[in-house]
Design a protein around this motif. Structure first.
Motif, PDB file in Angstrom:
ATOM      1  N   MET A   3       0.897  -1.389   0.010  1.00 32.24           N
ATOM      2  CA  MET A   3      -0.376   0.009   0.339  1.00 32.24           C
ATOM      3  C   MET A   3       1.057   1.451   0.527  1.00 32.24           C
ATOM      4  N   GLU A   4       2.130   0.934   0.994  1.00 32.68           N
ATOM      5  CA  GLU A   4       2.986   2.074   0.433  1.00 32.68           C
ATOM      6  C   GLU A   4       3.352   2.877  -0.507  1.00 32.68           C
ATOM      7  N   ILE A   7       0.367   4.548  -2.888  1.00 38.53           N
ATOM      8  CA  ILE A   7       0.546   5.555  -2.601  1.00 38.53           C
ATOM      9  C   ILE A   7       1.444   6.717  -3.018  1.00 38.53           C
ATOM     10  N   ASN A   8       3.126   6.125  -3.114  1.00 36.01           N
ATOM     11  CA  ASN A   8       3.642   6.640  -3.463  1.00 36.01           C
ATOM     12  C   ASN A   8       3.820   6.282  -5.396  1.00 36.01           C
ATOM     13  N   PHE A  11       0.164   9.011  -5.725  1.00 36.34           N
ATOM     14  CA  PHE A  11      -1.000   9.490  -5.390  1.00 36.34           C
ATOM     15  C   PHE A  11       0.583  10.550  -5.921  1.00 36.34           C
ATOM     16  N   PRO A  13       2.316  12.630  -3.902  1.00 36.17           N
ATOM     17  CA  PRO A  13       2.725  12.591  -1.934  1.00 36.17           C
ATOM     18  C   PRO A  13       2.805  13.529  -1.683  1.00 36.17           C
ATOM     19  N   LEU A  16      -0.016  14.962   0.065  1.00 39.87           N
ATOM     20  CA  LEU A  16      -0.355  15.204   1.935  1.00 39.87           C
ATOM     21  C   LEU A  16       0.073  15.007   2.629  1.00 39.87           C
ATOM     22  N   PRO A  17       0.032  15.176   3.883  1.00 38.62           N
ATOM     23  CA  PRO A  17      -1.632  14.654   4.590  1.00 38.62           C
ATOM     24  C   PRO A  17      -2.819  15.731   3.680  1.00 38.62           C
ATOM     25  N   HIS A  18      -4.126  15.367   3.396  1.00 34.22           N
ATOM     26  CA  HIS A  18      -4.913  14.948   2.561  1.00 34.22           C
ATOM     27  C   HIS A  18      -5.290  16.611   3.599  1.00 34.22           C
ATOM     28  N   ILE A  19      -6.858  17.372   3.087  1.00 36.24           N
ATOM     29  CA  ILE A  19      -7.768  18.038   3.731  1.00 36.24           C
ATOM     30  C   ILE A  19      -8.668  17.600   4.721  1.00 36.24           C
ATOM     31  N   TRP A  20      -9.024  16.521   4.393  1.00 36.15           N
ATOM     32  CA  TRP A  20     -10.080  15.925   5.165  1.00 36.15           C
ATOM     33  C   TRP A  20      -9.856  15.971   6.319  1.00 36.15           C
ATOM     34  N   GLY A  27     -10.938   9.257   2.951  1.00 34.11           N
ATOM     35  CA  GLY A  27      -8.924   8.965   1.857  1.00 34.11           C
ATOM     36  C   GLY A  27      -9.633   7.368   1.624  1.00 34.11           C
ATOM     37  N   THR A  30     -10.357   7.075  -1.912  1.00 29.73           N
ATOM     38  CA  THR A  30     -10.077   7.351  -3.018  1.00 29.73           C
ATOM     39  C   THR A  30      -8.431   6.465  -2.609  1.00 29.73           C
ATOM     40  N   GLY A  31      -8.108   5.677  -1.759  1.00 24.32           N
ATOM     41  CA  GLY A  31      -7.270   4.260  -2.009  1.00 24.32           C
ATOM     42  C   GLY A  31      -7.811   3.218  -2.383  1.00 24.32           C
TER      43      GLY A  31
END
Ligand SMILES: Cc1ncc(C[n+]2csc(CCOP(=O)(O)OP(=O)(O)O)c2C)c(N)n1
Ligand code: SF4
Ligand SMILES: [Mg+2]
Lengths: 276, 60
Positions: A3-4, A7-8, A11, A13, A16-20, A27, A30-31
């Motif tokens: 998963m890491e 994301i890289n 996304f 990256p 991040l961090p996103h605004i949610w 999140g 989106t993942g």
């Protein structure tokens, strides 16, 4: 891929961090979208993600594909243009319940009616999150909202039934609790040639949960676990057992109808070939 | 070490701690997630699956 690494890879990256808000389901959904894209081994340049406006629609800004963060309710017309300009693109639409079914409701039914090949992931948190908790056409009847301090008196759409009736040829539902199923359904929707809609039931702890005393983020996810029922089990339930719950899985699939860009290409060939 | 926590991304929602079957995780004083009993981790991946902030990963 871990998963890491996903994301890289998929996304931006650095954003991040996103605004949610803490515990927001956006999140998770989106993942699931990037996991589905990775599962299908799509080229990043061959994917376009178009969103409207809302907390959920911010997702396009975090994703490293061709992306457009459009106007409120207008993701589908923009996506229609993108798809017609280059039908080889895999087009995904990220939209909220307000974005897709209130201001954008008309676009939704007509995109479904045309059966244009795109995959709509509808983040349904039952509320206008971004603007502070006004009710949407998908807010369950009897819920509190800043525009319904005594609770809503209007029934909600079942957006899966509406999409099906309007002509969508792949319709599915899951929740952020059922994240692995959601990933599978998004992947199936992308693979499906035609208009696909996946309703992703999501928790908005801040603008919906607080007003409706649903507890914290984890409680909202447990609510999804306890109210979302796999379709096979759902089909065996009595109406009494179904009350307040909802089915998850592939709810509708029809591979018999022609897809819109294909029909459009045929029209172009006919016109250019001079065939009467 | 099987858990990787990216503290700058954690917003302290507590979802991972609530779904961990082995009570490995807890919020710190400043409301960031910490592995308080990492030795009990069974690498089930519930935290990673449910984290909305991509802030915790299970290294297999
Ligand atoms: C034309 C227009 N009208 C109204 C707004 C204000 N507005 C921004 S987001 C939003 C609703 C968002 O709700 P939803 O689509 O459910 O997304 P969420 O924030 O819940 O993810 C509204 C009404 C706007 N930005 N543009
Ligand atoms: S207001 Fe709701 S939908 Fe918007 S980021 Fe916060 S929790 Fe998520
Ligand atoms: Mg919403």
């Amino acid at each position: 891929m871990s998963m890491e690494n996903l994301i890289n890879k998929y996304f931006r990256p650095g954003r991040l961090p996103h605004i949610w808000c803490p515990g927001c389901g956006n999140g998770v959904i989106t993942g699931c979208i990037v996991k589905a894209i990775d599962k299908l081994a799509l080229e990043k340049d061959n994917v376009a993600v178009i969103s409207g406006i809302g907390c959920s629609s911010r997702a396009s800004g975090y994703l490293d594909f061709n992306t457009v963060h459009s106007a409120h309710g207008r993701a589908l017309p923009v996506a229609t243009g993108v798809k017609l300009a280059d039908p080889s693109l895999k087009v995904l639409v990220v939209t909220g319940d307000g974005d897709a079914t209130a201001i954008g409701g008309n676009h939704l039914i007509h995109a479904a009616r045309r059966n244009i090949d795109m995959t709509v992931v509808l983040f349904n948190n039952s509320i206008y999150g971004m603007t502070g908790g006004q009710y949407s056409p998908l807010t369950p009847q009897g819920s509190k909202a800043t525009t319904a301090p005594y609770a809503t008196i209007e029934p909600a759409f079942d957006i899966t039934e509406l999409a099906k009736a309007a002509g969508a040829t792949f319709v599915a539902r899951a929740t952020t609790f059922h994240a692995q199923i959601l990933t599978d359904l998004i992947a199936k929707g992308i693979q499906h040639k035609g208009f696909s809609l996946i309703e992703a039931v999501s928790g908005c702890p801040i603008s919906f949960g607080r007003q409706n005393k649903m507890g914290g983020p984890a409680d909202m996810m447990k609510w999804q676990r306890d109210h979302g029922v796999m379709l096979a089990a759902w089909n065996k339930m009595t109406d009494e057992q179904k009350a307040g719950k909802f089915p998850i899985g592939v709810l509708h699939e029809d591979n018999s109808r022609k897809e819109y860009t294909e029909a459009y290409d045929e029209l172009i060939a006919r016109a250019q070939g001079g065939n009467k | 070490m099987s858990l990787k926590i990216i503290t700058e991304r954690c917003k302290g929602c507590g979802i991972c701690a609530a779904f961990c079957p082995k009570q490995v995780l807890a919020l710190s004083e400043i409301e960031k997630i910490e592995a308080v009993h990492e030795e009990n981790c069974i690498k089930c991946g519930q935290c990673e699956l449910r984290c909305p902030d991509y802030a915790i990963f299970v290294e297999k």
